[in-house]
Design a protein around this motif. Structure first.
Motif, mmCIF file in Angstrom:
data_model
loop_
_atom_site.group_PDB
_atom_site.id
_atom_site.type_symbol
_atom_site.label_atom_id
_atom_site.label_comp_id
_atom_site.label_asym_id
_atom_site.label_seq_id
_atom_site.Cartn_x
_atom_site.Cartn_y
_atom_site.Cartn_z
ATOM 1 N N ARG A 16 0.841 -1.213 0.000
ATOM 2 C CA ARG A 16 0.000 0.000 0.000
ATOM 3 C C ARG A 16 0.875 1.263 0.000
ATOM 4 O O ARG A 16 0.587 2.220 -0.718
ATOM 5 N N ALA A 17 1.942 1.253 0.784
ATOM 6 C CA ALA A 17 2.862 2.402 0.813
ATOM 7 C C ALA A 17 3.498 2.597 -0.562
ATOM 8 O O ALA A 17 3.644 3.729 -1.036
ATOM 9 N N PHE A 18 3.845 1.485 -1.223
ATOM 10 C CA PHE A 18 4.393 1.570 -2.580
ATOM 11 C C PHE A 18 3.386 2.219 -3.528
ATOM 12 O O PHE A 18 3.731 3.112 -4.302
ATOM 13 N N CYS A 19 2.143 1.765 -3.474
ATOM 14 C CA CYS A 19 1.112 2.318 -4.361
ATOM 15 C C CYS A 19 0.916 3.811 -4.123
ATOM 16 O O CYS A 19 0.795 4.585 -5.076
ATOM 17 N N ASN A 20 0.891 4.218 -2.865
ATOM 18 C CA ASN A 20 0.743 5.643 -2.545
ATOM 19 C C ASN A 20 1.906 6.458 -3.103
ATOM 20 O O ASN A 20 1.706 7.541 -3.670
ATOM 21 N N LEU A 21 3.113 5.944 -2.952
ATOM 22 C CA LEU A 21 4.293 6.650 -3.449
ATOM 23 C C LEU A 21 4.298 6.693 -4.975
ATOM 24 O O LEU A 21 4.577 7.738 -5.578
#
Length: 166
Positions: A16-21
């Protein structure tokens, strides 16, 4: 000057953090190469970007797709900057992966890089001091290094005073 931002999250929140970034980079018109640890991880991140948002698709591809040079977000385990990006996200890097990116390399010229994001989970054994030491060990001389940690409520917080100023 290259800006290096280190983001520490949990194993459960990494995708999820990857997708947000990736979404933030895309909406800021920042082309990125996402450097993974394996072909399987590249395909996993490709999949999570496909299902990330019902409202808007985030254009991306892997180095194995047709026309990787046209992708604003390119994902792969090999250091091949087919999309001519000026920024990179490294997923769960170890020392050798960081050094390979920071060394003189025909596939990715770190001296032309604007942003470098290190995104790692709490299973990663590198400390902030380790990361700083690795970067100092490289040939990179002009950089700004920032560290962020994700809280339980998913907000990102700057980790202050973790290192001496570079």
């Amino acid at each position: 000057m290259i800006k290096i931002s280190c983001y520490k999250t949990t194993q459960e929140k990494l995708s999820r953090a990857f997708c947000n970034l990736a979404e933030k980079c895309y909406h800021s018109a920042i082309k990125i190469f996402v450097y993974t640890n394996s072909k399987e991880q590249a395909f996993e991140l490709d999949t999570v970007l496909w299902i990330y948002s019902r409202k808007q698709f985030i254009p991306h591809g892997t180095i194995y797709d047709t026309w990787p040079e046209k992708q604003p977000i390119l994902i792969g385990p090999e250091l091949k900057n087919f999309n001519n990006s000026s920024s990179m996200i490294i997923i769960n890097p170890d020392e050798s992966k960081i050094l390979s990116v920071l060394s003189v390399n025909a596939n990715f010229d770190v001296n032309k890089c604007e942003r470098l994001f290190l995104l790692y989970d709490n299973v990663n054994l590198l400390s902030n001091q380790d990361i700083d030491n690795i970067i100092v060990k490289s040939s990179l001389s002009n950089f700004r290094l920032d560290f962020y940690v994700q809280s339980d409520n998913n907000a990102w917080h700057v980790q202050r005073n973790v290192l001496q100023d570079n």
